[in-house]
Enzyme design. Sequence first.
Site, PDB file in Angstrom:
ATOM      1  CE  LYS A 139      -3.875  -2.245   2.354  1.00 48.67           C
ATOM      2  NZ  LYS A 139      -4.846  -2.172   3.476  1.00 48.67           N
TER       3      LYS A 139
ATOM      4  CE  LYS B 189     -14.856  -5.522  -1.507  1.00 45.43           C
ATOM      5  NZ  LYS B 189     -15.950  -5.963  -0.619  1.00 45.43           N
ATOM      6  CG  ASP B 190      -8.145  -3.244   2.404  1.00 44.28           C
ATOM      7  OD1 ASP B 190      -7.365  -3.345   3.358  1.00 44.28           O
ATOM      8  OD2 ASP B 190      -8.752  -4.213   1.911  1.00 44.28           O
ATOM      9  NE  ARG B 191      -8.645   7.106   4.109  1.00 42.45           N
ATOM     10  CZ  ARG B 191      -8.400   8.093   4.959  1.00 42.45           C
ATOM     11  NH1 ARG B 191      -8.328   7.848   6.254  1.00 42.45           N
ATOM     12  NH2 ARG B 191      -8.205   9.316   4.534  1.00 42.45           N
TER      13      ARG B 191
END
Length: 438
Positions: A46, A104-106
């Site tokens: 990320k 969901k992931d940020r």
Amino acid sequence: MPTAIANVKKALREPYGRSSGSMDYREFFSRFKHLSSKQGIGGRIKVHPEDFIVWEEPLPSIFEGRKYAIFLLKKRNWETMAVIKEIAKRAGIDYREIGFAGTKDRHAVTYQYISVPARAKEKVEAVDIKDVELSFVSYGRFIKLGHLLGNRFRIIVRDVAENAFEMTREIFGELHATGGFPNYFGYQRFGERRVVNHIVGKLLLTGDFEGAARLFLGAYDGSMEGDEARRNFWESGDVEKALEEFPRFLRYERTLLHRYKTTGSWKRAFLSLPLPVMRIFIHAYQSYLFNLYLSRRIEEGLPLNEPLVGDVVVQVKGGIPYRDRTYRVTETNLEFVRRKIAENRAMISGPVFGFAMRRACGVPGRLEEEILEGEGISLEVFKRLPKPLSEPGGRRELLLRPTGLAYGYIPGVGMCFRFFLPKGTYATAVLREIMKDH
């Protein structure tokens, strides 16, 4: 709140650490054992949102019906709930009228389906939000949490070791022999910077609403906006001062403080929070206990892919575990279960503790009991909270088997991984075994 502080420390059951008990998720996860013994590739995930791409695979049934318009939502650097509320605000509808299957992931680029009332289709199509794209797909039904098969991932891991490809191949070979990846709940359940959700959950379960409030409001790590206000509350317990200092975006914290101010009861204050928020804490504690069990099973050398008498197994169909379809391993059916596991039609499960959970027997049952005794709780505590919050519990497979797994090295970038995971499982659990970053 001297008693509350003492109870928080007791709930931690470890050296208290930094002032408010908050710890980094890497430090938190260091207590859970790896299944692979090979050295990890290291690296970072990320670094950019495009390094972590998620595509949702929904249940086909969401496209049945005409009452709702189904949109494909692409978002970048947005939390799911935050973008849902923003869409609702701009479309002039109640955010509760928008359905979605999962958060969901940020820090990622994610694709997921949402449902909106058919009457709001044109308004939603006209919504223009930075880093958000909405594409009408078809008409269908209201999408509820859990209305999905799973998620596909494409993940870049940067700054890896030079021989990361060969190291990855060795790790995969080792995990293939043990049946898969350990199916830990990921750090998203506990918090990335303030790893306290599970402790708040335990305090709520044991009836210490004051201690839960002290930790939820006061835990800080010094790197986030609002941490100074949290620290002041941690040290003083001054509600009036906290209401002056807590930033407006900490809306749940402010709701808790306002409700306590009017009722004088931390229990009533907590029960004023939205039900999904309250459940986050309870589910986090259940997740923590499951991770403890899985880690202990690895530590004691108990197999995750070889049934023991007393184990509870879940049925598997098409690679998807059906956690509500379980049976216990006995001397009589042991060989039958072994065949089912070898055929990927069954998996050994661990406990998601709750008042109606199916208990294991034998050695696995003894380990479950030791987890509860070590925490000083019984299954009955999951029944004591008001009915909407009581947790029956269940079972969860111990191993995680990504499908469609592919990986490769990109010169100058790092390792790229692609795979599919069933709902309720975490890509970070897969990466943790490969990277060994915590």
